[in-house]
Design an enzyme around this catalytic site. Structure first.
Site, PDB file in Angstrom:
ATOM      1  N   PHE A  37      11.006  -5.051  -7.588  1.00 60.04           N
ATOM      2  CA  PHE A  37       9.963  -4.367  -6.824  1.00 60.04           C
ATOM      3  C   PHE A  37       8.637  -5.036  -7.122  1.00 60.04           C
ATOM      4  CE2 PHE A  37       7.045  -1.103  -5.419  1.00 60.04           C
ATOM      5  CZ  PHE A  37       7.615  -0.799  -4.187  1.00 60.04           C
ATOM      6  N   VAL A  38       8.031  -5.598  -6.083  1.00 62.47           N
ATOM      7  CA  VAL A  38       6.809  -6.379  -6.282  1.00 62.47           C
ATOM      8  C   VAL A  38       5.617  -5.678  -5.637  1.00 62.47           C
ATOM      9  CG1 VAL A  38       8.061  -8.562  -6.465  1.00 62.47           C
ATOM     10  CG2 VAL A  38       7.261  -7.814  -4.222  1.00 62.47           C
ATOM     11  N   GLU A  50       4.820  -9.473   8.786  1.00 68.58           N
ATOM     12  CA  GLU A  50       5.238  -8.525   7.747  1.00 68.58           C
ATOM     13  C   GLU A  50       4.867  -9.058   6.378  1.00 68.58           C
ATOM     14  OE1 GLU A  50       6.282  -5.745   6.787  1.00 68.58           O
ATOM     15  OE2 GLU A  50       8.075  -5.031   7.792  1.00 68.58           O
ATOM     16  N   ASP A  51       4.552  -8.158   5.453  1.00 65.23           N
ATOM     17  CA  ASP A  51       4.313  -8.573   4.072  1.00 65.23           C
ATOM     18  C   ASP A  51       5.622  -8.992   3.405  1.00 65.23           C
ATOM     19  OD1 ASP A  51       5.372  -6.015   4.178  1.00 65.23           O
ATOM     20  OD2 ASP A  51       3.803  -5.068   2.983  1.00 65.23           O
ATOM     21  N   ASP A  79      12.898  -6.544   3.222  1.00 64.12           N
ATOM     22  CA  ASP A  79      13.876  -6.162   2.195  1.00 64.12           C
ATOM     23  C   ASP A  79      15.205  -5.895   2.909  1.00 64.12           C
ATOM     24  OD1 ASP A  79      15.136  -5.235  -0.059  1.00 64.12           O
ATOM     25  OD2 ASP A  79      14.024  -3.367  -0.205  1.00 64.12           O
ATOM     26  N   LYS A  95      13.005 -10.885   0.682  1.00 62.88           N
ATOM     27  CA  LYS A  95      13.846 -10.423  -0.428  1.00 62.88           C
ATOM     28  C   LYS A  95      15.276 -10.322   0.098  1.00 62.88           C
ATOM     29  CE  LYS A  95      12.114  -6.769  -2.904  1.00 62.88           C
ATOM     30  NZ  LYS A  95      12.061  -5.324  -3.252  1.00 62.88           N
TER      31      LYS A  95
HETATM   32  P1  IMP Z   1      12.708  -3.078   4.874  1.00 61.87           P
HETATM   33  O1  IMP Z   1      12.686  -2.180   6.075  1.00 61.87           O
HETATM   34  O2  IMP Z   1      13.702  -2.592   3.837  1.00 61.87           O
HETATM   35  O3  IMP Z   1      12.911  -4.531   5.207  1.00 61.87           O
HETATM   36  O4  IMP Z   1      11.324  -2.921   4.140  1.00 61.87           O
HETATM   37  C1  IMP Z   1      10.152  -3.402   4.637  1.00 61.87           C
HETATM   38  C2  IMP Z   1       8.976  -2.683   4.055  1.00 61.87           C
HETATM   39  O5  IMP Z   1       9.284  -2.058   2.801  1.00 61.87           O
HETATM   40  C3  IMP Z   1       7.859  -3.646   3.741  1.00 61.87           C
HETATM   41  O6  IMP Z   1       6.988  -3.788   4.830  1.00 61.87           O
HETATM   42  C4  IMP Z   1       7.176  -2.988   2.570  1.00 61.87           C
HETATM   43  O7  IMP Z   1       6.219  -2.081   3.013  1.00 61.87           O
HETATM   44  C5  IMP Z   1       8.275  -2.228   1.859  1.00 61.87           C
HETATM   45  N1  IMP Z   1       8.828  -2.983   0.698  1.00 61.87           N
HETATM   46  C6  IMP Z   1      10.015  -3.600   0.595  1.00 61.87           C
HETATM   47  N2  IMP Z   1      10.175  -4.173  -0.618  1.00 61.87           N
HETATM   48  C7  IMP Z   1       9.039  -3.910  -1.297  1.00 61.87           C
HETATM   49  C8  IMP Z   1       8.550  -4.249  -2.619  1.00 61.87           C
HETATM   50  O8  IMP Z   1       9.202  -4.934  -3.434  1.00 61.87           O
HETATM   51  N3  IMP Z   1       7.324  -3.792  -2.921  1.00 61.87           N
HETATM   52  C9  IMP Z   1       6.544  -3.063  -2.081  1.00 61.87           C
HETATM   53  N4  IMP Z   1       6.949  -2.721  -0.850  1.00 61.87           N
HETATM   54  C10 IMP Z   1       8.177  -3.136  -0.460  1.00 61.87           C
END
Ligand code: IMP
Length: 188
Positions: free
Chosen positions: A159-160, A106-107, A110, A138
């Site tokens: 937000f990055v 994963e990149d 969050d 994060k």
């Molecule tokens: P999660 O399901 O909330 O953990 O989010 C994961 C996905 O949300 C990542 O694979 C990203 O595509 C996107 N994401 C979460 N935070 C950021 C951010 O700060 N910038 C850009 N994309 C984000």
């Protein structure tokens, strides 16, 4: 660190968090560690599209072992900067994973919703193991209890974008990770 002043994309950034060099150094370290862990196991390295593409490309080239690569795609954000809490399944793996060692790449993590959804879905297919490797973690945003075995950097609660990460589809091609100036998305 300030973004390069002569960059058109960089003009939308308020700060560079991780330079291209910081990322390259970290990814080589992570690749060596992963190679040690997976040597002889021929892991299936699964990139979570779209944001993983630069990271997985650099990571697998830093892993000097036999491995395979596949991709999945889910979406939980739409075009905004906050998770919608709804995960949409867009593309599945091309192969069965029963008995395989699966490494999810994963990149950024969050809330953890995307990974929880994916790992639960993949566990039902009886892999030998599933582990998670993320470039950025994060933790301030976390609502799900998930284990991230390998992480590159802890990411502040901002937000990055860059190095695969986008805002509304843009900025993925920045070579560094930076904080997007909130004026870009304020009011949207
Ligand atoms: P999660 O399901 O909330 O953990 O989010 C994961 C996905 O949300 C990542 O694979 C990203 O595509 C996107 N994401 C979460 N935070 C950021 C951010 O700060 N910038 C850009 N994309 C984000």
């Amino acid at each position: 660190m300030n973004p390069p002043s002569d960059s058109a994309l960089g003009a939308s950034m308020s700060e560079v968090l991780f330079s291209a060099q910081d990322i390259a150094t970290k990814v080589v370290e992570m690749g060596a560690e992963l190679a040690d862990h997976y040597r002889g196991k021929r892991p299936l390295v699964v990139g979570i599209l779209n944001g993983c593409f630069p990271f997985i490309a650099d990571l697998v080239r830093a892993m000097d072992i036999e491995l395979e690569v596949d991709f999945m795609s889910v979406s939980s954000y739409g075009a905004g900067t906050k998770s919608t809490g709804v995960v949409r399944f867009i593309k599945d793996l091309n192969q069965p994973i029963q008995g395989r060692h699966v490494l999810l790449v994963e990149d950024i993590i969050d809330t953890g919703l995307t990974l929880r959804y994916l790992t639960e879905a993949l566990q039902t297919r009886k892999p030998e193991s599933i582990e998670v490797c993320a470039l950025l973690d994060k933790q301030a945003g976390r609502t799900q209890n998930i284990e991230v075995r390998w992480r590159g950097f802890m990411c502040p609660d901002a937000f990055v974008v860059g190095y695969g990460l986008d805002y509304a589809g843009i900025y993925r091609n920045l070579p560094y990770v930076g904080v997007l100036d909130p004026s870009v998305y304020r009011g949207k």
